[in-house]
Design an enzyme around this catalytic site. Structure first.
Site, PDB file in Angstrom:
ATOM      1  N   HIS A 241      46.463  38.633  40.177  1.00 55.16           N
ATOM      2  CA  HIS A 241      46.859  37.395  40.861  1.00 55.16           C
ATOM      3  C   HIS A 241      47.772  37.690  42.042  1.00 55.16           C
ATOM      4  O   HIS A 241      48.105  38.846  42.338  1.00 55.16           O
ATOM      5  CB  HIS A 241      47.518  36.418  39.877  1.00 55.16           C
ATOM      6  CG  HIS A 241      48.780  36.909  39.223  1.00 55.16           C
ATOM      7  ND1 HIS A 241      49.964  37.095  39.904  1.00 55.16           N
ATOM      8  CD2 HIS A 241      49.046  37.237  37.923  1.00 55.16           C
ATOM      9  CE1 HIS A 241      50.904  37.504  39.077  1.00 55.16           C
ATOM     10  NE2 HIS A 241      50.368  37.613  37.854  1.00 55.16           N
TER      11      HIS A 241
ATOM     12  N   CYS B  26      50.756  41.481  34.101  1.00 58.96           N
ATOM     13  CA  CYS B  26      49.668  41.207  35.034  1.00 58.96           C
ATOM     14  C   CYS B  26      49.683  42.179  36.212  1.00 58.96           C
ATOM     15  O   CYS B  26      50.623  42.955  36.396  1.00 58.96           O
ATOM     16  CB  CYS B  26      49.767  39.775  35.554  1.00 58.96           C
ATOM     17  SG  CYS B  26      49.309  38.524  34.331  1.00 58.96           S
TER      18      CYS B  26
END
Length: 298
Positions: free
Chosen positions: A119, A135
């Protein structure tokens, strides 16, 4: 009648050769058209492969500690624009949102792409560092571009490795341009053979799946997962080889070879080194696209 039989035999051989070319060629074409993402935590770099080629690389941020960003091969199961940051109730698209405005969710375990993702970010200075909760963060311009290129269902390999991106891709079964399944025929002692795990062309070399290849030659193979070592008996020789090593023990004597490598979870060895290890004569007929292996004479 004799001439008819000869003609039918010749036609059958032609069909076998054409079949081996067309089916393997189709498989190679399908493999080379796939996409693949690789995240190397050792360098905090992301690579994007498309149509069998390394398309682009980008700097990324990964977990604060080694265990936070999971390693393995995970499918991208969703692509979301402006995903809210639910933990702090920050709306999607808000400049404060640490996810940025693009989310590509990874199926890690049974998380359904809701926990781990590639992301954006709300702090461009964090990219290249070990700062996330697990992440993979990217620069906003980079994630915008990648988001538009990547197909849902593409796999992302997360690893920590000293290998090149191309080597990591090949080890995970990705067919690079110029690499892929061998599209010719294999004969052992004059008999045409078929293999479940095909011979592969990698870096302009032919590689044979070690277990199936040696068993095809009448040998036996044992694998020690703890030591990553193969013990085999084939062609009247005993062979001990540690995965990815550049040597093997043949009847107790050290023999130099090109390093073996993994393709997916299968260990492959260079076809030209089969002769050194097993005593079989290996011949390559380039014009006919044929590999011939002949057992050693007793």
């Amino acid at each position: 009648m004799k001439n008819l039989r000869k003609w039918m035999t010749a036609l059958t051989l032609v069909a076998l050769f054409v079949g081996s070319f067309s089916f393997a060629g189709a498989a190679q074409a399908a493999g080379s058209g796939e996409q693949l993402i690789i995240i190397n935590k050792k360098t905090n770099q992301l690579a994007f492969f498309d149509n069998g080629k390394l398309n682009s690389t980008f700097p990324v941020a990964t977990g604060k500690t080694k265990d936070l960003t999971p390693e393995g091969k995970f499918k991208i199961v969703n692509k979301i624009k402006n995903r809210p940051y639910y933990k702090d109730n920050i709306p999607g698209g808000d400049p404060r949102n640490p996810l940025g405005d693009r989310w590509m969710g990874l199926e890690v375990g049974s998380t359904y792409g809701t926990t781990y993702a590639i992301h954006g970010n709300n702090n461009e200075n964090s990219i290249g560092k070990y700062v996330s909760a697990g992440c993979i963060r990217m620069h906003m311009d980079d994630i915008h571009w990648l988001f538009d290129q990547v197909n849902k269902g593409t796999y992302a390999v997360i690893t920590s490795s000293s290998l090149s991106f191309e080597q990591i891709a090949a080890n995970n079964g990705y067919a690079l341009n110029g690499d892929g399944k061998f599209t010719g025929s294999v004969f052992v002692n004059g008999k045409l053979k078929t293999m479940d795990d095909e011979i592969m062309s990698i870096d302009s070399r032919l590689y044979m799946p070690l277990r199936e290849g040696f068993e095809m030659l009448g040998g036996t193979v044992n694998w020690n997962a703890k030591t990553m070592t193969v013990s085999a008996a084939v062609g009247g020789k005993t062979i001990v080889h540690k995965a990815k090593a550049k040597t093997a023990k043949v009847n107790g004597k050290s023999v130099n070879m090109t390093a073996s490598r993994f393709v997916g979870n299968k260990l492959y060895i260079p076809l030209r080194d089969v002769s050194k290890l097993s005593g079989y004569t290996v011949k390559w007929y380039g014009e006919e696209n044929v590999v011939s292996l002949i057992a050693p004479t007793k």
